[in-house]
Design an enzyme around this catalytic site. Sequence first.
Site, PDB file in Angstrom:
ATOM      1  N   CYS A  58      52.853 -45.289  44.912  1.00  0.00           N
ATOM      2  CA  CYS A  58      52.380 -44.224  44.026  1.00  0.00           C
ATOM      3  C   CYS A  58      52.695 -44.654  42.593  1.00  0.00           C
ATOM      4  O   CYS A  58      53.859 -44.823  42.223  1.00  0.00           O
ATOM      5  CB  CYS A  58      53.099 -42.927  44.397  1.00  0.00           C
ATOM      6  N   ASN A  91      56.967 -27.748  46.884  1.00  0.00           N
ATOM      7  CA  ASN A  91      58.381 -28.098  46.741  1.00  0.00           C
ATOM      8  C   ASN A  91      58.915 -27.426  45.484  1.00  0.00           C
ATOM      9  O   ASN A  91      58.635 -27.893  44.385  1.00  0.00           O
ATOM     10  CB  ASN A  91      58.506 -29.618  46.565  1.00  0.00           C
ATOM     11  N   CYS A 127      49.935 -28.546  34.674  1.00  0.00           N
ATOM     12  CA  CYS A 127      49.664 -27.853  35.931  1.00  0.00           C
ATOM     13  C   CYS A 127      50.942 -27.113  36.316  1.00  0.00           C
ATOM     14  O   CYS A 127      52.024 -27.692  36.301  1.00  0.00           O
ATOM     15  CB  CYS A 127      49.266 -28.847  37.018  1.00  0.00           C
ATOM     16  N   CYS A 150      62.144 -36.219  41.614  1.00  0.00           N
ATOM     17  CA  CYS A 150      61.244 -36.725  40.596  1.00  0.00           C
ATOM     18  C   CYS A 150      61.394 -35.850  39.368  1.00  0.00           C
ATOM     19  O   CYS A 150      61.378 -34.633  39.458  1.00  0.00           O
ATOM     20  CB  CYS A 150      59.815 -36.660  41.100  1.00  0.00           C
ATOM     21  N   CYS A 162      53.534 -28.313  38.972  1.00  0.00           N
ATOM     22  CA  CYS A 162      53.943 -29.718  38.892  1.00  0.00           C
ATOM     23  C   CYS A 162      55.092 -29.900  37.923  1.00  0.00           C
ATOM     24  O   CYS A 162      55.035 -29.440  36.783  1.00  0.00           O
ATOM     25  CB  CYS A 162      52.749 -30.567  38.444  1.00  0.00           C
ATOM     26  N   CYS A 172      52.873 -35.845  30.711  1.00  0.00           N
ATOM     27  CA  CYS A 172      51.486 -35.435  30.952  1.00  0.00           C
ATOM     28  C   CYS A 172      51.119 -34.316  29.984  1.00  0.00           C
ATOM     29  O   CYS A 172      51.974 -33.542  29.571  1.00  0.00           O
ATOM     30  CB  CYS A 172      51.337 -34.939  32.395  1.00  0.00           C
ATOM     31  N   GLU A 183      58.230 -43.198  36.529  1.00  0.00           N
ATOM     32  CA  GLU A 183      58.645 -43.340  37.918  1.00  0.00           C
ATOM     33  C   GLU A 183      57.587 -43.966  38.807  1.00  0.00           C
ATOM     34  O   GLU A 183      56.392 -43.920  38.512  1.00  0.00           O
ATOM     35  CB  GLU A 183      59.010 -41.950  38.465  1.00  0.00           C
ATOM     36  N   HIS A 198      43.526 -27.209  44.556  1.00  0.00           N
ATOM     37  CA  HIS A 198      44.624 -26.237  44.577  1.00  0.00           C
ATOM     38  C   HIS A 198      44.215 -24.772  44.501  1.00  0.00           C
ATOM     39  O   HIS A 198      45.071 -23.892  44.653  1.00  0.00           O
ATOM     40  CB  HIS A 198      45.652 -26.501  43.470  1.00  0.00           C
TER      41      HIS A 198
HETATM   42  S1  SF4 Z   1      49.533 -32.456  38.486  1.00  0.00           S
HETATM   43 FE1  SF4 Z   1      51.189 -32.890  37.004  1.00  0.00          FE
HETATM   44  S2  SF4 Z   1      50.968 -35.066  36.469  1.00  0.00           S
HETATM   45 FE2  SF4 Z   1      49.005 -34.386  37.431  1.00  0.00          FE
HETATM   46  S3  SF4 Z   1      47.675 -33.699  35.691  1.00  0.00           S
HETATM   47 FE3  SF4 Z   1      48.763 -31.863  36.424  1.00  0.00          FE
HETATM   48  S4  SF4 Z   1      50.631 -31.747  35.119  1.00  0.00           S
HETATM   49 FE4  SF4 Z   1      49.798 -33.842  34.930  1.00  0.00          FE
END
Ligand code: SF4
Length: 444
Positions: A146, A358, A157, A401, A160, A153, A133, A281
């Site tokens: 972006c 979100n 995280c 997303c 995410c 990934c 994306e 974070h």
């Molecule tokens: S925030 Fe999401 S895309 Fe970024 S490193 Fe962590 S898991 Fe991967």
Amino acid sequence: MTDTNSMPAGGIMAIPGQIDPVPVPRTAVVDGVTPRADGRIDLMGLPRKRIAELFEQAGLDAKAAKLRAKQVFHWLYHRGVTRFEAMTDIAKTMRPWLEDRFVIGRPDIVEAQHSTDGTRKWLLRTADGHDFEMVFIPDADRGTLCVSSQVGCTLNCRFCHTGTMRLVRNLTVGEIVGQVMLARDALGEWPKAGGNMAGLDEDEDEGSYSADGRLLTNIVMMGMGEPLYNFDNVRDALKIVMDGDGLALSKRRITLSTSGVVPKMALCGEEIGVNLAVSLHAVTKDVRDEIVPINKKYGIEELLQACADYPGASNARRITFEYVMLKDKNDSDADARELVRLLRHYNLPAKVNLIPFNPWPGAPYECSTPERIRAFSNIVFEAGISAPVRTPRGRDIDAACGQLKTAAEKKSRAELERLYAEKEAELGSYRLGCPVTFLRTNRH
Ligand code: SF4
């Protein structure tokens, strides 16, 4: 790699990011070239030198190859042409020769969405069929693209949505540059042959464009993936983006966002030289271990020291710390004060972006209340550190997303909408925006 979709409810999430180097499936790229069924070579993503080598291998003498490579590089990246026949300063007889042997590719567009607030979002597909994306976010004084660096990934995280997808593979240089090319195509922002970039004065220094008259002014490597786990391709792509005869975007207008791959951070400053953003974070080991698991490998102190050592960081080029606001997890006054203490302790030229979380169906967290976010922001701000609360964008764009990416997740759209409506009502004036802004708000 771990398929977190099959993770037992309430189970402990595996942490592939703990393994370094991260095993990444390889594409069949040979010296920057991805083989094509028709035997022609896609030049997208290649630097001048490699283009010259390929022209020489195809039969030109060294001098001609070098000259043609310089011309083609300019047409390719600076003018955005996709056909050799449009390269008017190349001899007419030469153009079919090029067309027979080479192509100028772009990622395929699977879906394109356009929000009423101007935000645009694309689901793109690689030649071998993987979806990823890209989002364009226009503001009054800038237009930010972006860009993704990986399909999926490895890092998981927990806040995410991309972290719930398995890593498929790194994007190639061509696929990364191709996103910027595609955005320029869509924005109609290529200069006419013989003309100049819209809104750009003839005497303006390439590589230091202002926002005036340009739609795409900034790039953030903040899409899918951890860019420092695809360092070489990201570096080579950004070099083409920054090249004065390429896409000619200043390094000051490019930001690379990392979850904290400490060993690559200095290299990023030295070899790419772009602005740095860090997915912080959390300010305690326990909480950051949980929500940004790479913290177990590279802890907060190590990360902040790497930020302090980041080449080029200064008060004029501050490091951005992204901080997603998670209810009762990382949002207390004590957390805010600890954040200030840490930034001061490492003497960091910093700004903090506070990101209302979100939620998505099954997300393990809730967003902090508006009052809590405000209180947190005030503490950081009163310490003299900029701490704006981000406003999500593109709320009316269809699908979130990650929702774009997998059909299975598309099925949960109704649920996502319901959660979104509930959360927005709860937050009152704090608009969450459409869950589409996961890309901007719930990632590093
Ligand atoms: S925030 Fe999401 S895309 Fe970024 S490193 Fe962590 S898991 Fe991967």
